[in-house]
Design a protein around this motif. Structure first.
Motif, mmCIF file in Angstrom:
data_model
loop_
_atom_site.group_PDB
_atom_site.id
_atom_site.type_symbol
_atom_site.label_atom_id
_atom_site.label_comp_id
_atom_site.label_asym_id
_atom_site.label_seq_id
_atom_site.Cartn_x
_atom_site.Cartn_y
_atom_site.Cartn_z
ATOM 1 N N TYR A 24 4.589 -2.434 -5.939
ATOM 2 C CA TYR A 24 4.056 -1.167 -6.759
ATOM 3 C C TYR A 24 2.451 -1.533 -6.849
ATOM 4 O O TYR A 24 2.090 -2.809 -7.029
ATOM 5 C CB TYR A 24 4.520 -1.586 -8.269
ATOM 6 N N PRO A 25 1.590 -0.535 -6.952
ATOM 7 C CA PRO A 25 0.320 -0.563 -7.114
ATOM 8 C C PRO A 25 -0.303 -1.020 -8.436
ATOM 9 O O PRO A 25 0.333 -0.867 -9.350
ATOM 10 C CB PRO A 25 -0.415 0.878 -6.849
ATOM 11 N N GLU A 26 -1.238 -1.703 -8.697
ATOM 12 C CA GLU A 26 -2.016 -2.063 -9.900
ATOM 13 C C GLU A 26 -2.245 -0.640 -10.377
ATOM 14 O O GLU A 26 -3.016 0.136 -9.877
ATOM 15 C CB GLU A 26 -3.278 -2.983 -9.691
ATOM 16 N N ARG A 28 -4.848 0.863 -13.034
ATOM 17 C CA ARG A 28 -6.027 0.607 -13.785
ATOM 18 C C ARG A 28 -6.363 1.596 -14.898
ATOM 19 O O ARG A 28 -5.820 2.841 -14.571
ATOM 20 C CB ARG A 28 -7.322 0.347 -12.753
ATOM 21 N N PHE A 88 -3.292 9.746 -7.153
ATOM 22 C CA PHE A 88 -4.008 8.365 -6.456
ATOM 23 C C PHE A 88 -3.146 7.186 -6.779
ATOM 24 O O PHE A 88 -3.052 6.466 -5.688
ATOM 25 C CB PHE A 88 -5.358 8.011 -7.439
ATOM 26 N N ILE A 89 -2.218 6.972 -7.664
ATOM 27 C CA ILE A 89 -1.106 5.959 -7.842
ATOM 28 C C ILE A 89 -0.116 6.188 -6.884
ATOM 29 O O ILE A 89 -0.059 5.161 -6.082
ATOM 30 C CB ILE A 89 -0.390 5.849 -9.262
ATOM 31 N N GLU A 91 -0.382 7.805 -3.979
ATOM 32 C CA GLU A 91 -1.203 7.490 -2.690
ATOM 33 C C GLU A 91 -1.004 5.953 -2.274
ATOM 34 O O GLU A 91 -0.554 5.398 -1.349
ATOM 35 C CB GLU A 91 -2.513 7.859 -2.724
ATOM 36 N N LYS A 92 -1.453 5.221 -3.418
ATOM 37 C CA LYS A 92 -1.573 3.849 -3.466
ATOM 38 C C LYS A 92 -0.009 3.166 -2.934
ATOM 39 O O LYS A 92 0.170 2.342 -2.172
ATOM 40 C CB LYS A 92 -1.996 3.041 -4.290
ATOM 41 N N TYR A 93 0.930 3.860 -3.801
ATOM 42 C CA TYR A 93 2.176 3.236 -3.693
ATOM 43 C C TYR A 93 2.765 3.726 -2.259
ATOM 44 O O TYR A 93 3.633 2.827 -1.688
ATOM 45 C CB TYR A 93 3.235 3.950 -4.856
ATOM 46 N N ASP A 94 2.489 4.675 -1.375
ATOM 47 C CA ASP A 94 2.728 5.004 -0.158
ATOM 48 C C ASP A 94 2.341 3.935 0.829
ATOM 49 O O ASP A 94 2.923 3.724 1.791
ATOM 50 C CB ASP A 94 2.357 6.628 0.221
ATOM 51 N N ILE A 95 0.921 3.767 0.564
ATOM 52 C CA ILE A 95 0.336 2.685 1.669
ATOM 53 C C ILE A 95 0.934 1.420 1.447
ATOM 54 O O ILE A 95 1.162 0.745 2.319
ATOM 55 C CB ILE A 95 -1.130 2.738 1.095
ATOM 56 N N LEU A 96 1.157 0.849 0.216
ATOM 57 C CA LEU A 96 1.796 -0.106 0.118
ATOM 58 C C LEU A 96 3.250 -0.550 0.706
ATOM 59 O O LEU A 96 3.555 -1.408 1.211
ATOM 60 C CB LEU A 96 1.957 -0.794 -1.488
#
Length: 98
Positions: A24-26, A28, A88-89, A91-96
């Protein structure tokens, strides 16, 4: 269904199966976040439906507020942050998890 539809079952060379760990992404804080106070009957899955129109995104609210470990109920009177920039969240989830 985003979180659950992407869980992958992997196989080792010996044929043993295992589940890929979900990362899971951070999340902020942002000036556009919405803040509410938990009321009787509030649950993070229902808040996700109300604010994101997607009940499966409950984990965003849970991570942002460090709640939801075994219980979807929002503590009565607790201030809850609803992140608004979910694209944005996700997108970060998909990258991780790619």
């Amino acid at each position: 269904m985003r979180r659950y539809s992407e869980i992958q079952i992997k196989k080792t060379e010996s044929g043993k199966r295992y589940y890929k760990t979900v990362k899971y992404p951070e999340i902020r804080k942002s000036t556009t976040d919405i803040y509410i106070v938990g009321q009787s009957g509030d649950r993070i899955d229902l808040l996700a439906q109300k604010y994101y129109n997607d009940i499966t995104l409950w984990w965003i609210i849970a991570i942002a507020n460090n709640i939801g470990k075994g219980d979807l109920v929002v503590p009565l009177g607790r201030q809850i942050r609803i992140p608004t920039d979910i694209s944005f969240i996700l997108e970060k989830y998909d990258i991780l998890n790619s």
